[in-house]
Write a protein that holds these residues in place. Structure first.
Motif, mmCIF file in Angstrom:
data_model
loop_
_atom_site.group_PDB
_atom_site.id
_atom_site.type_symbol
_atom_site.label_atom_id
_atom_site.label_comp_id
_atom_site.label_asym_id
_atom_site.label_seq_id
_atom_site.Cartn_x
_atom_site.Cartn_y
_atom_site.Cartn_z
ATOM 1 N N SER A 19 0.820 -1.205 0.000
ATOM 2 C CA SER A 19 0.000 0.000 0.000
ATOM 3 C C SER A 19 0.853 1.254 0.000
ATOM 4 O O SER A 19 0.375 2.341 -0.255
ATOM 5 N N PHE A 39 -7.705 8.501 -11.723
ATOM 6 C CA PHE A 39 -7.805 8.898 -10.305
ATOM 7 C C PHE A 39 -8.606 7.860 -9.535
ATOM 8 O O PHE A 39 -8.196 7.360 -8.501
ATOM 9 N N LYS A 40 -9.771 7.546 -10.093
ATOM 10 C CA LYS A 40 -10.671 6.624 -9.412
ATOM 11 C C LYS A 40 -10.063 5.230 -9.323
ATOM 12 O O LYS A 40 -10.133 4.566 -8.298
ATOM 13 N N ASP A 43 -7.379 5.017 -6.745
ATOM 14 C CA ASP A 43 -7.998 5.149 -5.430
ATOM 15 C C ASP A 43 -8.636 3.827 -5.013
ATOM 16 O O ASP A 43 -8.485 3.379 -3.877
ATOM 17 N N GLU A 44 -9.352 3.219 -5.951
ATOM 18 C CA GLU A 44 -10.004 1.951 -5.656
ATOM 19 C C GLU A 44 -8.979 0.862 -5.342
ATOM 20 O O GLU A 44 -9.227 -0.029 -4.552
ATOM 21 N N ASN A 46 -6.299 1.388 -3.937
ATOM 22 C CA ASN A 46 -5.618 1.770 -2.700
ATOM 23 C C ASN A 46 -4.130 2.033 -2.913
ATOM 24 O O ASN A 46 -3.273 1.574 -2.162
ATOM 25 N N GLU A 48 -1.162 4.996 -3.769
ATOM 26 C CA GLU A 48 -0.941 6.434 -3.748
ATOM 27 C C GLU A 48 -0.551 6.897 -5.152
ATOM 28 O O GLU A 48 0.415 6.412 -5.737
ATOM 29 N N SER A 168 -14.446 2.711 -11.820
ATOM 30 C CA SER A 168 -13.792 3.831 -12.480
ATOM 31 C C SER A 168 -14.512 4.195 -13.770
ATOM 32 O O SER A 168 -14.661 5.374 -14.110
ATOM 33 N N ASN A 193 -6.770 15.600 -6.563
ATOM 34 C CA ASN A 193 -6.952 14.265 -5.989
ATOM 35 C C ASN A 193 -8.411 13.852 -6.131
ATOM 36 O O ASN A 193 -9.269 14.655 -6.507
ATOM 37 N N ILE A 194 -8.654 12.605 -5.830
ATOM 38 C CA ILE A 194 -9.971 12.033 -6.114
ATOM 39 C C ILE A 194 -11.072 12.691 -5.290
ATOM 40 O O ILE A 194 -12.173 12.913 -5.779
ATOM 41 N N LYS A 195 -10.743 13.081 -4.044
ATOM 42 C CA LYS A 195 -11.772 13.667 -3.184
ATOM 43 C C LYS A 195 -12.325 14.963 -3.794
ATOM 44 O O LYS A 195 -13.529 15.148 -3.919
ATOM 45 N N GLU A 198 -14.299 14.308 -6.977
ATOM 46 C CA GLU A 198 -15.640 13.783 -6.714
ATOM 47 C C GLU A 198 -16.583 14.913 -6.324
ATOM 48 O O GLU A 198 -17.737 14.961 -6.742
#
Lengths: 363, 360
Positions: A19, A39-40, A43-44, A46, A48, A168, A193-195, A198
């Protein structure tokens, strides 16, 4: 079976500290088209994800110095971004080899050979570049066979990979829907970043305001002008290399339209009219979109934004120029390269917009 | 119907093919400054150099009332596959009403392919067509075999003498009518060339340069600054990666050996997938030349050629890994002859020096 598989791999990966792996993603070329997807995905999984910095003088200089002099600017920028990622000490660089996004079409030869170019210009990167061949029947690239190398390198199970890809793809479709409804990719690029991405997407989906390409009221004195900005995503949305052309247009009271707002069916139907469509996927998209805008009464003029030394565009711009003449639409080609003097771009856009205003008033 | 076609390499081969099929043909002019200027004026600025030369050739031919052009098509990713369509639009915009017969692969559009085939076939029977193709193929083979010999012998003899022989060869081959003519002419010139065999020095003292690159600039000497003559002039033998007869064998004659595929596979180490043009084949050819003991490679490409830019980028790493000097020359509408001469001379001097040091 798949569930068991997942269980085992997860345990193993904790042991290997998987990770903590950092994967670098260069923010150049098709990044602008697929970044929500990537990005997604990471992220999925996990992992970086480290995105390279925005294009800057320093980055461009590095790319220009290390790539062969004759190659087009977008590739030089790509080389700069890769070197930038190396500085950030990533473990892997994700650089897929885009081969085809539709049956019968391919990408520009430079895209096809890009991983080779990078691997042989910088032999030290040979082992850290992950380059799957991407071959898909549509713009949706989430098929599992496009990600096998990535999965192996990251040590994820087939099940994990597939479910991440599925999510994704759905996320990317939401992004695409917003593009079709008239938003520019520019509106999403603020997110790193993904946050935050979204949040932007969710906000825009809820938003009652109209996207800029459909805005009704102008802020100032003048009426809006509609310009179709025809060019590849990496030329139109890299605000450093094109000297922020979109912002300049907006300031002049222009509603900007791009190819990503035109639905695929429309592009397809325009392409059917050619005896022999071109072989390059995105060039075809530009052609289809431009033909659509040429016929569209709302569009006042067309700017073709192209990079110095772009091979497919040398064919395309000739064809578009002839067609614009037939439809009697104002047409201008803007060519960008490593130079960073802004004034010539401003002068040309201003002159073009003035001309369009004049023409509109006369009518 | 007055037919013509672009000028590339031994043009008499295509001329002969169409002529034997009974078409009224106009021989295209050899690209010279006038043709190139015309082409540059009416082509898009960033089109590759072969495109501009062909535009010039077409426009020059318009003076002779040609109404149909035969040209090759293709299916990407290299731009060359779209030349025909783009030329059609340029000529139409200039007000010329010409027909373009673009020979695409049959699998693209069967009906279109069948139609153009019928047009080119004319009133001949299919047997006659096959016979004609056979004659022309044999002729291309004979020409290429002779040219290979010339490229070796010219290094040790006066350039002008061999250029004259080569012009003679082209002139006489253009007059052939059937297979036995081809055979006789070939035998005659092989005899003539073998008179000079004693000028070839011992194996140790021979230097060989391989020439690879994009097909048009490799084959057509009038736009590649007669690179082979220049290299020969300094006493180096040359061999090209491309010969017309091989191209015909690989692309048109069915069931012939596919040597090119083997060569392309050698290039896989450096370019993993086919990226169009002859990029991967060229990498394969470089490795092949190295295996055969060549001393250096000259890599020719038109300015901003898409696939060759990738092969240029990997050339450094090949050169290092396999210890073979590579000189890349970009070709465009500039005609600075002295510049090319200097670069070639320096390159060849370096090769001599390299071998000298290795021996010492």
């Amino acid at each position: 079976m798949a569930v068991l598989d997942k269980f085992f791999i997860k345990e193993e990966s904790v042991g290997l500290n998987m990770s903590q792996i950092k994967v670098g993603l260069p923010a150049a070329l098709l990044y602008y088209y697929y970044f929500p997807f990537w990005f997604k995905l990471f992220d999925e999984l996990n992992i970086e994800l480290v995105v390279s910095d925005n294009t800057s003088r320093k980055l461009l200089d590095k790319g220009t110095k290390n790539a062969i002099s004759e190659i087009c600017v977008p590739i030089k920028i790509m080389v700069g971004h890769i070197l930038n990622l190396k500085e950030k000490e990533v473990d892997y660089i994700y650089l897929p080899r885009f081969k085809s996004l539709k049956k019968g079409t391919v990408m520009c030869p430079k895209f096809l050979g890009l991983p080779d170019l990078i691997k042989h210009t910088f032999p030290e990167f040979k082992n850290i570049i992950i380059s799957d061949i991407i071959k898909s029947k549509s713009d949706n690239i989430s098929q599992y066979h496009n990600f096998i190398n990535l999965k192996e390198k990251l040590n994820r199970s087939k099940f994990d990979m597939k479910s991440a890809l599925k999510k994704s793809a759905l996320f990317w479709e939401r992004f695409r829907e917003l593009l079709f409804s008239g938003y520019l990719i520019d509106d999403f690029l603020k997110a790193n970043n993904i946050k935050s991405l979204e949040k932007i997407i969710a906000d825009l989906e809820q938003s009652s305001l109209l996207p800029q390409s459909k805005q009704q009221e102008s802020f100032g004195r003048e009426e809006f002008i509609d310009i179709a900005l025809i060019g590849y995503v990496y030329n139109v949305y890299d605000s450093y290399i094109n000297m922020d052309i979109i912002k300049k247009c907006k300031e002049l009271g222009v509603r900007v339209h791009t190819f990503s707002m035109v639905k695929e069916e429309i592009i397809e139907s325009e392409l059917k009219k050619l005896r022999k469509p071109m072989f390059w996927e995105f060039t075809n998209k530009l052609y289809g979109a431009c033909e659509y805008y040429l016929k569209n009464k709302r569009i006042d003029g067309i700017i073709h934004l192209t990079a110095f030394g772009c091979g497919p565009d040398s064919v395309l711009s000739q064809i578009l120029e002839f067609d614009a003449k037939n439809y009697n639409k104002p047409f201008m080609t803007l060519r960008i390269d490593e130079q960073t003097g802004e004034s010539h771009i401003i002068t040309r856009i201003e002159a073009f917009v003035d001309l369009l205003r004049l023409k509109k008033e006369e009518c | 119907m007055k037919l013509s076609f672009p000028y590339m390499g031994p043009t008499i081969v295509y001329a002969k093919l169409l002529e034997l099929l009974g078409h009224d043909i106009v021989m295209p002019p050899r690209p010279n400054q006038e043709v190139i200027d015309l082409g540059v004026k009416y082509s898009p600025e960033f089109a590759c150099f072969p495109f501009k030369v062909i535009t010039g050739t077409y426009l020059k031919l318009m003076e002779e009332d040609v109404d149909t052009f035969v040209t090759s098509g293709g299916h990407g990713p290299c731009r060359a596959g779209y030349y025909g369509e783009a030329h059609k639009r340029i000529l139409a915009d200039l007000g010329y009403d010409v027909e373009m017969i673009i020979i695409d692969a049959p699998s693209d559009d069967y009906k279109y392919f069948y139609n153009i085939l019928k047009k080119l076939k004319g009133n001949n029977s299919w047997i006659k067509v096959l016979q004609t193709i056979n004659i022309v193929y044999k002729m291309a083979q004979a020409l290429d075999e002779l040219e290979r010999k010339v490229e070796i012998l010219r290094a040790y003899n006066k350039n002008s003498k061999f250029n004259k022989i080569w012009m003679d060869i082209e002139k006489n081959f253009y007059k052939i009518k059937n297979l036995s003519d081809v055979k006789n002419l070939k035998a005659k010139y092989i005899d003539k060339l073998s008179e000079f065999n004693n000028t070839i020095p011992a194996e140790k003292e021979r230097y060989r340069i391989g020439i690879v690159g994009e097909i048009f600039v490799v084959l057509e000497k009038s736009i590649n600054y007669q690179i082979e003559e220049k290299v020969n002039y300094f006493g180096f033998e040359t061999e090209r990666s491309q010969y017309l007869s091989e191209w015909i064998k690989e692309n048109i004659i069915p069931f012939a050996g596919r040597d090119l595929e083997k060569i392309a596979n050698k290039g896989r180490e450096f370019i993993e997938i086919n990226i169009g043009g002859h990029a991967r084949e060229n990498i394969g050819h470089i490795l092949d030349f190295k295996e055969r003991g060549f001393d250096g490679i000259i890599h020719l490409k038109p300015f901003a050629c898409l696939p060759e830019l990738i092969s240029q980028s990997v050339a450094d790493s090949i050169s290092e890994k396999y210890d073979i000097p590579i000189l890349t020359i970009s070709i465009d509408e500039q005609t600075a002859d002295a510049n090319i001469l200097t670069r070639i001379e320096a390159f060849l001097d370096m090769i001599r020096e390299k071998r000298y040091r290795e021996v010492v």
